[in-house]
Design a protein around this motif. Structure first.
Motif, PDB file in Angstrom:
ATOM      1  N   LYS A 208      35.015  34.162  43.367  1.00  0.00           N
ATOM      2  CA  LYS A 208      33.960  33.728  44.285  1.00  0.00           C
ATOM      3  C   LYS A 208      33.530  34.904  45.153  1.00  0.00           C
ATOM      4  O   LYS A 208      34.336  35.775  45.494  1.00  0.00           O
ATOM      5  N   GLN A 209      32.235  34.900  45.524  1.00  0.00           N
ATOM      6  CA  GLN A 209      31.645  35.957  46.349  1.00  0.00           C
ATOM      7  C   GLN A 209      31.147  35.402  47.678  1.00  0.00           C
ATOM      8  O   GLN A 209      30.221  35.926  48.273  1.00  0.00           O
ATOM      9  N   TRP A 210      31.719  34.326  48.134  1.00  0.00           N
ATOM     10  CA  TRP A 210      31.263  33.672  49.360  1.00  0.00           C
ATOM     11  C   TRP A 210      31.111  34.676  50.499  1.00  0.00           C
ATOM     12  O   TRP A 210      31.934  35.575  50.645  1.00  0.00           O
ATOM     13  N   PRO A 211      30.010  34.572  51.278  1.00  0.00           N
ATOM     14  CA  PRO A 211      29.062  33.446  51.350  1.00  0.00           C
ATOM     15  C   PRO A 211      27.927  33.477  50.322  1.00  0.00           C
ATOM     16  O   PRO A 211      27.024  32.654  50.397  1.00  0.00           O
ATOM     17  N   LEU A 212      27.921  34.424  49.384  1.00  0.00           N
ATOM     18  CA  LEU A 212      26.848  34.457  48.393  1.00  0.00           C
ATOM     19  C   LEU A 212      26.926  33.238  47.487  1.00  0.00           C
ATOM     20  O   LEU A 212      28.000  32.769  47.133  1.00  0.00           O
ATOM     21  N   ARG A 213      25.771  32.782  47.077  1.00  0.00           N
ATOM     22  CA  ARG A 213      25.674  31.593  46.238  1.00  0.00           C
ATOM     23  C   ARG A 213      25.808  31.948  44.760  1.00  0.00           C
ATOM     24  O   ARG A 213      25.225  32.908  44.280  1.00  0.00           O
ATOM     25  N   SER A 214      26.583  31.176  44.032  1.00  0.00           N
ATOM     26  CA  SER A 214      26.704  31.220  42.578  1.00  0.00           C
ATOM     27  C   SER A 214      27.308  32.535  42.078  1.00  0.00           C
ATOM     28  O   SER A 214      28.038  33.217  42.800  1.00  0.00           O
ATOM     29  N   GLY A 215      27.031  32.868  40.801  1.00  0.00           N
ATOM     30  CA  GLY A 215      27.650  34.035  40.196  1.00  0.00           C
ATOM     31  C   GLY A 215      26.891  34.485  38.965  1.00  0.00           C
ATOM     32  O   GLY A 215      25.697  34.208  38.807  1.00  0.00           O
ATOM     33  N   LYS A 216      27.583  35.171  38.082  1.00  0.00           N
ATOM     34  CA  LYS A 216      26.998  35.764  36.884  1.00  0.00           C
ATOM     35  C   LYS A 216      26.076  34.794  36.157  1.00  0.00           C
ATOM     36  O   LYS A 216      26.401  33.634  35.945  1.00  0.00           O
ATOM     37  N   GLY A 217      24.904  35.293  35.752  1.00  0.00           N
ATOM     38  CA  GLY A 217      23.941  34.482  35.024  1.00  0.00           C
ATOM     39  C   GLY A 217      22.948  33.773  35.910  1.00  0.00           C
ATOM     40  O   GLY A 217      21.931  33.267  35.428  1.00  0.00           O
TER      41      GLY A 217
ATOM     42  N   LEU B 196      51.896  43.141  36.623  1.00  0.00           N
ATOM     43  CA  LEU B 196      51.281  42.918  37.934  1.00  0.00           C
ATOM     44  C   LEU B 196      51.163  41.444  38.287  1.00  0.00           C
ATOM     45  O   LEU B 196      50.841  41.091  39.425  1.00  0.00           O
ATOM     46  N   LEU B 197      51.424  40.580  37.333  1.00  0.00           N
ATOM     47  CA  LEU B 197      51.080  39.165  37.492  1.00  0.00           C
ATOM     48  C   LEU B 197      51.875  38.486  38.600  1.00  0.00           C
ATOM     49  O   LEU B 197      51.319  37.732  39.402  1.00  0.00           O
ATOM     50  N   LYS B 198      53.161  38.744  38.679  1.00  0.00           N
ATOM     51  CA  LYS B 198      54.000  38.042  39.651  1.00  0.00           C
ATOM     52  C   LYS B 198      53.523  38.286  41.077  1.00  0.00           C
ATOM     53  O   LYS B 198      53.531  37.391  41.920  1.00  0.00           O
ATOM     54  N   LYS B 199      53.089  39.511  41.351  1.00  0.00           N
ATOM     55  CA  LYS B 199      52.634  39.849  42.706  1.00  0.00           C
ATOM     56  C   LYS B 199      51.495  38.942  43.153  1.00  0.00           C
ATOM     57  O   LYS B 199      51.487  38.441  44.284  1.00  0.00           O
ATOM     58  N   TYR B 200      50.541  38.701  42.261  1.00  0.00           N
ATOM     59  CA  TYR B 200      49.371  37.897  42.651  1.00  0.00           C
ATOM     60  C   TYR B 200      49.637  36.401  42.578  1.00  0.00           C
ATOM     61  O   TYR B 200      48.995  35.625  43.287  1.00  0.00           O
ATOM     62  N   GLU B 201      50.570  35.994  41.754  1.00  0.00           N
ATOM     63  CA  GLU B 201      50.923  34.571  41.717  1.00  0.00           C
ATOM     64  C   GLU B 201      51.543  34.126  43.031  1.00  0.00           C
ATOM     65  O   GLU B 201      51.464  32.953  43.404  1.00  0.00           O
ATOM     66  N   ASN B 202      52.127  35.069  43.743  1.00  0.00           N
ATOM     67  CA  ASN B 202      52.759  34.748  45.032  1.00  0.00           C
ATOM     68  C   ASN B 202      51.891  35.119  46.232  1.00  0.00           C
ATOM     69  O   ASN B 202      52.364  35.082  47.365  1.00  0.00           O
ATOM     70  N   LYS B 203      50.620  35.465  45.946  1.00  0.00           N
ATOM     71  CA  LYS B 203      49.746  35.913  47.027  1.00  0.00           C
ATOM     72  C   LYS B 203      48.830  34.783  47.484  1.00  0.00           C
ATOM     73  O   LYS B 203      48.337  33.998  46.677  1.00  0.00           O
ATOM     74  N   ALA B 204      48.573  34.711  48.774  1.00  0.00           N
ATOM     75  CA  ALA B 204      47.740  33.641  49.334  1.00  0.00           C
ATOM     76  C   ALA B 204      46.286  33.799  48.924  1.00  0.00           C
ATOM     77  O   ALA B 204      45.766  34.921  48.834  1.00  0.00           O
ATOM     78  N   GLU B 205      45.615  32.686  48.687  1.00  0.00           N
ATOM     79  CA  GLU B 205      44.188  32.683  48.363  1.00  0.00           C
ATOM     80  C   GLU B 205      43.383  33.234  49.527  1.00  0.00           C
ATOM     81  O   GLU B 205      43.746  33.061  50.695  1.00  0.00           O
ATOM     82  N   TRP B 206      42.265  33.898  49.195  1.00  0.00           N
ATOM     83  CA  TRP B 206      41.349  34.370  50.234  1.00  0.00           C
ATOM     84  C   TRP B 206      39.914  34.062  49.827  1.00  0.00           C
ATOM     85  O   TRP B 206      39.452  34.468  48.765  1.00  0.00           O
ATOM     86  N   ASN B 207      39.205  33.304  50.649  1.00  0.00           N
ATOM     87  CA  ASN B 207      37.768  33.100  50.498  1.00  0.00           C
ATOM     88  C   ASN B 207      37.396  32.633  49.091  1.00  0.00           C
ATOM     89  O   ASN B 207      36.387  33.043  48.523  1.00  0.00           O
ATOM     90  N   GLY B 208      38.213  31.742  48.524  1.00  0.00           N
ATOM     91  CA  GLY B 208      37.951  31.227  47.185  1.00  0.00           C
ATOM     92  C   GLY B 208      38.490  32.092  46.064  1.00  0.00           C
ATOM     93  O   GLY B 208      38.379  31.725  44.892  1.00  0.00           O
ATOM     94  N   GLN B 209      39.067  33.235  46.383  1.00  0.00           N
ATOM     95  CA  GLN B 209      39.632  34.130  45.368  1.00  0.00           C
ATOM     96  C   GLN B 209      41.123  33.843  45.221  1.00  0.00           C
ATOM     97  O   GLN B 209      41.891  34.010  46.177  1.00  0.00           O
ATOM     98  N   ASN B 210      41.522  33.403  44.024  1.00  0.00           N
ATOM     99  CA  ASN B 210      42.921  33.008  43.828  1.00  0.00           C
ATOM    100  C   ASN B 210      43.400  33.140  42.385  1.00  0.00           C
ATOM    101  O   ASN B 210      44.479  32.666  42.046  1.00  0.00           O
ATOM    102  N   ASN B 211      42.595  33.762  41.513  1.00  0.00           N
ATOM    103  CA  ASN B 211      42.961  33.869  40.105  1.00  0.00           C
ATOM    104  C   ASN B 211      43.855  35.093  39.903  1.00  0.00           C
ATOM    105  O   ASN B 211      43.394  36.235  39.900  1.00  0.00           O
TER     106      ASN B 211
END
Length: 468
Positions: free
Chosen positions: A288-297, A227-242
């Motif tokens: 990222k969960q924007w607009p929510l602040r921070s994350g786990k912990g 599945l990796l190649k599909k996401y490596e070629n996908k545009a980032e959205w709202n801070g999500q790009n991993n």
């Protein structure tokens, strides 16, 4: 998977002897899905345009979405303890994972409350009470509360132990040695799903409770290679790009799809109550969960607000969104209500049944939601500006949400933060100084709750603390 047949036959014999026929026919199956570290916006139905979750999105389209759903804690073990016990953290005393004095001692002003790493034996858990009332119970994936789920109400255990992560999603699975891969590159979540389908295929007429909690999408981040190649070629959205993390999200979604497909094939979907959620916020260094602040912990919204869906064919309306603030402590009384089981008199439940909200379009009385974390949890993202300071995701304190308002109190210096979540979901504007009346109101509520639950507040100073 063959050994399940003998186990289930034995369980069926016991249940036939102990359970009235009426219960076997009328009681619904229950599927509780608890994904690990999946953030509030890590699914399509909550808006993500980067991660692909068509099966989870289909569940959401066929059920009720809760947009303000919370975990009982911001990391794995305490959140799962809250879910399984139906109680606030001071009652089971699991406040974090492992030790409570994490981070460098010189940076910790207080000596934190010692952490309880095992849920107490006398705390009646969801699978235990369901098993007492004739349900066949199966745990699949991460447990994290005791060494052996089969000693806490589960008839079948698929890969669960006290471990919090698998060490590896590829063989050998390291900390999940109880599962044997069919090949040298077999992905762990696929195997857990295989074994889960084996359990479901073995159950015939008896009602079952399946706690499906695959280790993913917790670290280590190890991609599903095809599945990796599909996401490596996908545009980032709202801070999500991993891209690597995205393959893990899609893979979890695919396994859920396999389970739901089997329900449809068996004709069991209409008589199955389904809850879907996550145990805490997404790892901020990964998603990222924007607009929510921070994350786990963290006890900002990004650390505790979760995706949540409830489905039950013919009983819960489809395509409905609820803005009612709810918590995973509500799952215990909700499941009891769905199963038609009365709460034991000596069992304290801090949540409320959501069944009237789900099936009768009712609401629940406005109530405070609480979090208590008398511990330290070190930062894992360098120079993270979303937490209170860059050294810790969490310093000792408590938090409260009531209505639109959220208050956080830190114990070291009695620092107070006050946010109006309706106007400031990103928790950027601390209103503690401009609204002292609201601070006083919520602090009084918080202090009363701490007294009622016996919540410990650390006060002893750490002699190794360096104030700079």
């Amino acid at each position: 998977m063959k050994h399940y047949s003998l186990i289930i036959i034995f369980i069926l014999v016991l249940n036939i002897q102990c359970t009235p026929i009426k219960d076997k026919v009328e009681r619904p199956n229950i599927l509780l899905i608890n994904i690990d570290d999946m953030g509030w916006r890590d699914v399509g139905f909550m808006g993500s345009e980067y991660y692909e979750t068509p099966n989870i999105d289909a569940l959401a389209a066929n059920g009720m979405i809760f947009t303000q759903a919370y975990a009982g804690a911001s990391n794995c073990a305490p959140s799962r303890a809250c879910l399984m016990s139906g109680q606030w953290t001071p009652r089971h005393e699991i406040y974090t994972v492992s030790n409570s004095d994490r981070g460098k001692s010189k940076d910790r002003k207080l000596i934190p409350t010692p952490n309880n790493e095992y849920i107490p034996d006398d705390n009646l858990l969801i699978p235990e009470i369901l098993k007492q009332h004739g349900y066949i119970t199966c745990h699949a994936g991460k447990w994290h509360l005791t060494d052996d789920p089969e000693l806490r109400g589960f008839d079948v255990n698929i890969g669960g132990s006290h471990t919090g992560n698998p060490g590896s999603y590829y063989p050998p699975y390291k900390s999940v040695p109880s599962l044997t891969p069919p090949s040298n590159d077999y992905y762990l979540t696929n195997l857990i799903a295989d074994e889960t389908l084996g359990f479901l295929s073995s159950v015939q007429e008896e009602p079952f409770f399946l706690y499906y909690s695959p280790y993913a999408v917790h670290t280590p981040i190890q991609p599903v290679r095809d599945l990796l190649k599909k996401y490596e070629n996908k545009a980032e959205w709202n801070g999500q790009n991993n891209a690597q993390y995205a393959t893990m999200v899609e893979n979890v979604d695919a396994q859920i799809g396999r389970i739901i497909s089997l329900f449809i094939e068996q004709g069991k979907l209409e008589n199955t109550f389904i809850l879907f959620t996550s145990d805490n916020g997404g790892h901020y260094g990964i998603t990222k969960q924007w607009p929510l602040r921070s994350g786990k912990g963290s006890y900002y919204e990004g650390g505790i607000r979760e995706p949540m869906v409830a489905c039950w064919e013919g009983k819960i309306p489809k395509g409905v969104k609820s803005e009612i603030p709810v918590t995973n402590l509500d799952f215990y009384p909700t499941i009891l209500a769905v199963a038609g089981i009365s709460k034991p008199e000596d069992k304290i439940l801090d949540g409320e049944s959501l069944l009237p909200v789900l099936t009768k379009n009712e609401t629940i009385e406005e109530r405070p939601l609480f979090w208590h974390f008398p511990i330290y949890l070190q930062a894992y993202v360098k120079n993270d500006t979303t937490t209170q300071d860059p050294l810790f995701r969490t310093r000792p304190g408590s938090a409260l949400r009531y209505g639109d308002w959220k208050l956080i109190q830190y114990f070291e210096n009695n620092d107070i933060e006050l946010y109006n979540l309706k106007e400031d979901i990103g928790e950027k504007n601390n209103m503690a100084n401009s609204n002292p009346e609201k601070v006083d109101e919520l602090l009084e509520m918080l202090e009363r709750w701490r007294k009622e639950t016996g919540a410990p507040v650390p006060t002893a100073l750490n002699p190794e603390f360096q104030s700079n």
